[in-house]
Design a protein around this motif. Structure first.
Motif, PDB file in Angstrom:
ATOM      1  N   PHE A  75       0.816  -1.213   0.000  1.00 27.13           N
ATOM      2  CA  PHE A  75       0.000   0.000   0.000  1.00 27.13           C
ATOM      3  C   PHE A  75       0.850   1.263   0.000  1.00 27.13           C
ATOM      4  O   PHE A  75       0.454   2.285  -0.554  1.00 27.13           O
ATOM      5  N   LEU A  76       2.027   1.212   0.595  1.00 28.35           N
ATOM      6  CA  LEU A  76       2.949   2.349   0.512  1.00 28.35           C
ATOM      7  C   LEU A  76       3.400   2.543  -0.941  1.00 28.35           C
ATOM      8  O   LEU A  76       3.525   3.675  -1.420  1.00 28.35           O
ATOM      9  N   TRP A  77       3.637   1.442  -1.623  1.00 26.91           N
ATOM     10  CA  TRP A  77       4.002   1.499  -3.043  1.00 26.91           C
ATOM     11  C   TRP A  77       2.864   2.112  -3.846  1.00 26.91           C
ATOM     12  O   TRP A  77       3.080   2.924  -4.749  1.00 26.91           O
ATOM     13  N   ALA A  78       1.625   1.730  -3.509  1.00 27.40           N
ATOM     14  CA  ALA A  78       0.449   2.297  -4.188  1.00 27.40           C
ATOM     15  C   ALA A  78       0.341   3.798  -3.930  1.00 27.40           C
ATOM     16  O   ALA A  78       0.016   4.578  -4.829  1.00 27.40           O
ATOM     17  N   GLN A  79       0.631   4.203  -2.700  1.00 27.19           N
ATOM     18  CA  GLN A  79       0.582   5.632  -2.366  1.00 27.19           C
ATOM     19  C   GLN A  79       1.647   6.399  -3.149  1.00 27.19           C
ATOM     20  O   GLN A  79       1.394   7.503  -3.637  1.00 27.19           O
ATOM     21  N   ASP A  80       2.828   5.808  -3.283  1.00 23.39           N
ATOM     22  CA  ASP A  80       3.897   6.441  -4.062  1.00 23.39           C
ATOM     23  C   ASP A  80       3.493   6.652  -5.525  1.00 23.39           C
ATOM     24  O   ASP A  80       3.983   7.566  -6.184  1.00 23.39           O
ATOM     25  N   HIS A  81       2.606   5.794  -6.020  1.00 25.16           N
ATOM     26  CA  HIS A  81       2.150   5.900  -7.406  1.00 25.16           C
ATOM     27  C   HIS A  81       0.812   6.645  -7.530  1.00 25.16           C
ATOM     28  O   HIS A  81       0.177   6.613  -8.580  1.00 25.16           O
ATOM     29  N   ASN A  82       0.394   7.275  -6.440  1.00 24.89           N
ATOM     30  CA  ASN A  82      -0.840   8.074  -6.406  1.00 24.89           C
ATOM     31  C   ASN A  82      -2.105   7.278  -6.722  1.00 24.89           C
ATOM     32  O   ASN A  82      -3.061   7.809  -7.280  1.00 24.89           O
ATOM     33  N   TRP A  83      -2.124   5.996  -6.356  1.00 22.88           N
ATOM     34  CA  TRP A  83      -3.326   5.188  -6.529  1.00 22.88           C
ATOM     35  C   TRP A  83      -4.209   5.244  -5.300  1.00 22.88           C
ATOM     36  O   TRP A  83      -5.393   4.980  -5.378  1.00 22.88           O
ATOM     37  N   ILE A  84      -3.607   5.568  -4.151  1.00 21.25           N
ATOM     38  CA  ILE A  84      -4.370   5.777  -2.915  1.00 21.25           C
ATOM     39  C   ILE A  84      -3.782   6.975  -2.195  1.00 21.25           C
ATOM     40  O   ILE A  84      -2.609   7.291  -2.350  1.00 21.25           O
ATOM     41  N   SER A  85      -4.617   7.634  -1.404  1.00 23.68           N
ATOM     42  CA  SER A  85      -4.112   8.789  -0.656  1.00 23.68           C
ATOM     43  C   SER A  85      -3.773   8.403   0.782  1.00 23.68           C
ATOM     44  O   SER A  85      -2.880   8.983   1.382  1.00 23.68           O
ATOM     45  N   ILE A  86      -4.487   7.422   1.331  1.00 17.92           N
ATOM     46  CA  ILE A  86      -4.246   6.981   2.712  1.00 17.92           C
ATOM     47  C   ILE A  86      -3.931   5.493   2.714  1.00 17.92           C
ATOM     48  O   ILE A  86      -4.650   4.702   2.093  1.00 17.92           O
ATOM     49  N   VAL A  87      -2.882   5.117   3.409  1.00 21.27           N
ATOM     50  CA  VAL A  87      -2.477   3.715   3.518  1.00 21.27           C
ATOM     51  C   VAL A  87      -3.375   3.044   4.561  1.00 21.27           C
ATOM     52  O   VAL A  87      -3.345   3.425   5.728  1.00 21.27           O
ATOM     53  N   PRO A  88      -4.180   2.049   4.165  1.00 22.90           N
ATOM     54  CA  PRO A  88      -5.138   1.452   5.100  1.00 22.90           C
ATOM     55  C   PRO A  88      -4.495   0.663   6.251  1.00 22.90           C
ATOM     56  O   PRO A  88      -5.150   0.397   7.250  1.00 22.90           O
ATOM     57  N   THR A  89      -3.231   0.326   6.132  1.00 22.71           N
ATOM     58  CA  THR A  89      -2.553  -0.424   7.207  1.00 22.71           C
ATOM     59  C   THR A  89      -1.839   0.498   8.188  1.00 22.71           C
ATOM     60  O   THR A  89      -1.232   0.022   9.146  1.00 22.71           O
ATOM     61  N   ARG A  90      -1.940   1.798   7.964  1.00 23.73           N
ATOM     62  CA  ARG A  90      -1.161   2.775   8.728  1.00 23.73           C
ATOM     63  C   ARG A  90      -1.342   2.652  10.231  1.00 23.73           C
ATOM     64  O   ARG A  90      -0.375   2.686  10.988  1.00 23.73           O
ATOM     65  N   LYS A  91      -2.565   2.483  10.716  1.00 25.71           N
ATOM     66  CA  LYS A  91      -2.818   2.456  12.156  1.00 25.71           C
ATOM     67  C   LYS A  91      -3.193   1.060  12.668  1.00 25.71           C
ATOM     68  O   LYS A  91      -3.653   0.924  13.793  1.00 25.71           O
ATOM     69  N   VAL A  92      -2.991   0.053  11.864  1.00 27.88           N
ATOM     70  CA  VAL A  92      -3.327  -1.315  12.283  1.00 27.88           C
ATOM     71  C   VAL A  92      -2.297  -1.785  13.310  1.00 27.88           C
ATOM     72  O   VAL A  92      -1.091  -1.702  13.078  1.00 27.88           O
ATOM     73  N   LYS A  93      -2.786  -2.253  14.430  1.00 27.15           N
ATOM     74  CA  LYS A  93      -1.916  -2.731  15.513  1.00 27.15           C
ATOM     75  C   LYS A  93      -1.497  -4.176  15.252  1.00 27.15           C
ATOM     76  O   LYS A  93      -2.255  -4.965  14.700  1.00 27.15           O
ATOM     77  N   LYS A  94      -0.306  -4.504  15.702  1.00 26.81           N
ATOM     78  CA  LYS A  94       0.176  -5.881  15.592  1.00 26.81           C
ATOM     79  C   LYS A  94      -0.596  -6.778  16.552  1.00 26.81           C
ATOM     80  O   LYS A  94      -1.020  -6.343  17.618  1.00 26.81           O
ATOM     81  N   LEU A  95      -0.726  -8.043  16.164  1.00 22.79           N
ATOM     82  CA  LEU A  95      -1.316  -9.030  17.063  1.00 22.79           C
ATOM     83  C   LEU A  95      -0.289  -9.412  18.112  1.00 22.79           C
ATOM     84  O   LEU A  95       0.913  -9.408  17.845  1.00 22.79           O
ATOM     85  N   LYS A  96      -0.780  -9.745  19.280  1.00 22.39           N
ATOM     86  CA  LYS A  96       0.123 -10.155  20.344  1.00 22.39           C
ATOM     87  C   LYS A  96       0.631 -11.561  20.037  1.00 22.39           C
ATOM     88  O   LYS A  96      -0.150 -12.497  19.879  1.00 22.39           O
ATOM     89  N   ALA A  97       1.928 -11.685  19.932  1.00 19.26           N
ATOM     90  CA  ALA A  97       2.535 -12.975  19.604  1.00 19.26           C
ATOM     91  C   ALA A  97       2.588 -13.854  20.848  1.00 19.26           C
ATOM     92  O   ALA A  97       2.674 -13.364  21.976  1.00 19.26           O
ATOM     93  N   ALA A  98       2.531 -15.142  20.620  1.00 20.87           N
ATOM     94  CA  ALA A  98       2.638 -16.096  21.726  1.00 20.87           C
ATOM     95  C   ALA A  98       4.028 -15.953  22.346  1.00 20.87           C
ATOM     96  O   ALA A  98       5.011 -15.710  21.642  1.00 20.87           O
ATOM     97  N   PRO A  99       4.105 -16.105  23.672  1.00 21.57           N
ATOM     98  CA  PRO A  99       5.422 -15.969  24.302  1.00 21.57           C
ATOM     99  C   PRO A  99       6.369 -17.060  23.808  1.00 21.57           C
ATOM    100  O   PRO A  99       5.955 -18.186  23.544  1.00 21.57           O
ATOM    101  N   LYS A 100       7.625 -16.685  23.663  1.00 19.86           N
ATOM    102  CA  LYS A 100       8.622 -17.655  23.216  1.00 19.86           C
ATOM    103  C   LYS A 100       8.885 -18.651  24.342  1.00 19.86           C
ATOM    104  O   LYS A 100       8.859 -18.297  25.517  1.00 19.86           O
ATOM    105  N   ARG A 101       9.135 -19.879  23.919  1.00 20.84           N
ATOM    106  CA  ARG A 101       9.412 -20.913  24.915  1.00 20.84           C
ATOM    107  C   ARG A 101      10.754 -20.644  25.574  1.00 20.84           C
ATOM    108  O   ARG A 101      11.725 -20.274  24.918  1.00 20.84           O
ATOM    109  N   GLN A 102      10.769 -20.832  26.866  1.00 21.42           N
ATOM    110  CA  GLN A 102      11.984 -20.607  27.638  1.00 21.42           C
ATOM    111  C   GLN A 102      12.920 -21.799  27.478  1.00 21.42           C
ATOM    112  O   GLN A 102      12.495 -22.950  27.545  1.00 21.42           O
TER     113      GLN A 102
END
Length: 168
Positions: A113-140
């Protein structure tokens, strides 16, 4: 007027956009990277066809659609099967992806989507404010103490006596 309505004169169909994006990725990255990016794109397109069939152009995509993708990707075996395609030998045991896999996929979409914005196909990147999912804790990693090491070696010796293929 078109821009006030949220439409773009340069609006692009999603299928066409991702095809162009993958061609761009192929010439700029290693073959395995391009293959992984293509798998992510296929999963996202499968999601849109299954759960958001009215979304056809880039300008229609919003943050809410990306967040819905995250949720569905974590829950839907049907989506996983569609994303994998009919490739023999791939993921015989269909399992849902881990949160870190979905986070990776959202990052790939973000770069698209950043590539699309660079080419003026979109004005706002829809992933801009998407939060990451909480990853499972790594095994000790657990380190054996001296007594446990001795017990492990003793058990190994016993097993090697029973089966002469193994010698400790």
């Amino acid at each position: 007027r078109v821009e006030k309505l949220g439409l773009s004169i340069h609006d692009k169909r999603i299928d066409d956009f991702f095809q162009d994006y993958i061609e761009n990725v192929k010439i700029r990255t290693a073959p395995n990277t391009a293959k992984r990016y293509k798998a992510v794109v296929n999963a996202f397109i499968a999601f849109l066809k299954l759960f958001q069939p009215n979304i056809r152009t880039l300008s229609q995509l919003e943050q809410i659609h990306i967040e819905a993708y995250q949720r569905r990707r974590m829950e839907s075996l049907e989506l996983k099967a569609l994303a994998d395609g009919e490739q023999n030998g791939i993921h015989k045991n269909k399992r849902l992806p881990k949160p870190q896999t979905v986070n990776y996929e959202v990052n790939v979409l973000r770069s698209a989507f950043l590539w699309a914005q660079d080419h003026n196909w979109i004005s706002i990147v829809p992933t801009r404010k998407v939060k990451k999912l909480k990853a499972a804790p790594k095994r000790q990693i657990r380190i054996l103490d001296e007594k446990e090491c001795e017990q492990f070696l003793a058990a190994s010796r016993e097993l090697s006596k029973k089966d002469s293929k193994y010698e400790v």
